[in-house]
Design a protein around this motif. Structure first.
Motif, short mmCIF file in Angstrom:
data_model
loop_
_atom_site.label_atom_id
_atom_site.label_comp_id
_atom_site.label_asym_id
_atom_site.label_seq_id
_atom_site.Cartn_x
_atom_site.Cartn_y
_atom_site.Cartn_z
N LYS A 39 0.84 -1.20 0.00
CA LYS A 39 0.00 0.00 0.00
C LYS A 39 0.87 1.25 0.00
O LYS A 39 2.05 1.20 0.35
CB LYS A 39 -0.90 0.01 1.23
N ILE A 47 -2.60 -11.51 -0.53
CA ILE A 47 -3.91 -12.10 -0.83
C ILE A 47 -3.64 -13.46 -1.45
O ILE A 47 -3.00 -13.56 -2.50
CB ILE A 47 -4.75 -11.22 -1.77
N LYS A 67 -4.67 -12.02 3.76
CA LYS A 67 -6.09 -12.21 3.45
C LYS A 67 -6.26 -13.46 2.61
O LYS A 67 -5.49 -13.69 1.68
CB LYS A 67 -6.63 -11.00 2.68
N GLU A 69 -8.77 -14.96 0.08
CA GLU A 69 -9.89 -14.56 -0.76
C GLU A 69 -9.87 -15.37 -2.06
O GLU A 69 -8.81 -15.76 -2.54
CB GLU A 69 -9.80 -13.07 -1.13
N THR A 84 -10.47 -9.95 -6.98
CA THR A 84 -10.68 -10.47 -5.63
C THR A 84 -11.73 -9.59 -4.96
O THR A 84 -12.26 -8.66 -5.57
CB THR A 84 -9.38 -10.44 -4.78
N GLU A 85 -12.00 -9.87 -3.72
CA GLU A 85 -12.92 -9.04 -2.94
C GLU A 85 -12.43 -7.59 -2.88
O GLU A 85 -13.22 -6.65 -2.91
CB GLU A 85 -13.01 -9.62 -1.53
N ASP A 86 -11.11 -7.39 -2.80
CA ASP A 86 -10.53 -6.05 -2.65
C ASP A 86 -10.02 -5.44 -3.95
O ASP A 86 -10.09 -4.22 -4.14
CB ASP A 86 -9.31 -6.10 -1.70
N ILE A 87 -9.43 -6.26 -4.83
CA ILE A 87 -8.66 -5.75 -5.96
C ILE A 87 -9.24 -6.24 -7.29
O ILE A 87 -9.61 -7.41 -7.42
CB ILE A 87 -7.18 -6.18 -5.85
N ILE A 152 -8.86 -0.61 -6.16
CA ILE A 152 -9.05 -1.15 -4.82
C ILE A 152 -10.44 -0.69 -4.41
O ILE A 152 -10.65 0.51 -4.18
CB ILE A 152 -8.00 -0.64 -3.82
N GLY A 153 -11.39 -1.61 -4.40
CA GLY A 153 -12.78 -1.19 -4.24
C GLY A 153 -13.14 -0.30 -5.41
O GLY A 153 -12.93 -0.65 -6.56
#
Length: 188
Positions: A39, A47, A67, A69, A84-87, A152-153
């Motif tokens: 980040k 992940i 994580k 995922e 993924t859930e985030d990316i 990201i989101g």
């Protein structure tokens, strides 16, 4: 010896985030993908698709957050798309430069290739993981990214850039140049 055959795709973004995507066609865990995400604040995130792979990778490399995922993956010879859930990310690359001699002894990778890898790309092809394993990166083809997008989101990470600053996941960072590398990782 554990051998992973696949591709490592990496770059930075104008947001300050850096991504390293591992897409493995052959491994002790079968086919899978993982994401190492540095980040913009320096936090290191792994992940992984399941706990077994997450434990294996995190035993060798440094992460602040792990994580587990589902990683949806689409890949061709010059493109990879992951979700993924985030990316949500997408990369394309050029044909690149092949390494003509495919079968090279590990001593060669640890000495001659190490020298040229460091000189030209500031990467290390050989070293020790945090749990004391020895690892060699045998590069088969190096390609420059021509396109990279990541979210990201809902946040767009912006233009793709060099992989800078270093993420320090392990003994080596990927090339500074946004790239996709066909590679065989040997771990003993």
């Amino acid at each position: 010896m554990d051998i992973f055959e696949g591709r490592i795709t990496s770059c930075g973004f104008s947001s300050g985030d850096r991504l390293v995507i591992g897409s493995w066609k052959k491994s002790p865990f079968g086919i899978f993908a993982d994401i190492m995400w540095a980040k913009s604040d320096g936090t290191k995130v792994l992940i992984a698709p399941n706990k077994e792979i997450g434990n294996y990778i995190s035993s060798m490399y440094n992460f602040d957050i792990i994580k587990i995922e589902e990683i949806k993956l689409e890949e061709t010879q010059n493109m990879i798309k992951l979700e993924t859930e985030d990316i949500n990310c997408y990369f394309e690359w050029n044909k690149g430069i092949p390494f003509i001699i495919k079968k090279r002894p590990l001593w060669f990778v640890a000495s001659i290739e190490y020298f040229f890898g460091w000189l030209m790309f500031r990467t290390k092809t050989h070293g020790k993981t945090k749990d004391g394993k020895e690892e060699w990166y045998v590069v088969d083809r190096l390609s420059k990214l021509t396109l990279a997008k990541a979210f990201i989101g809902d946040k767009n990470l912006g233009e793709f850039t060099d992989f800078y600053p270093k993420a320090n996941f392990g003994f080596s960072d990927p090339p500074k140049m946004p790239s996709s590398v066909l590679v065989r990782s040997h771990i003993k």
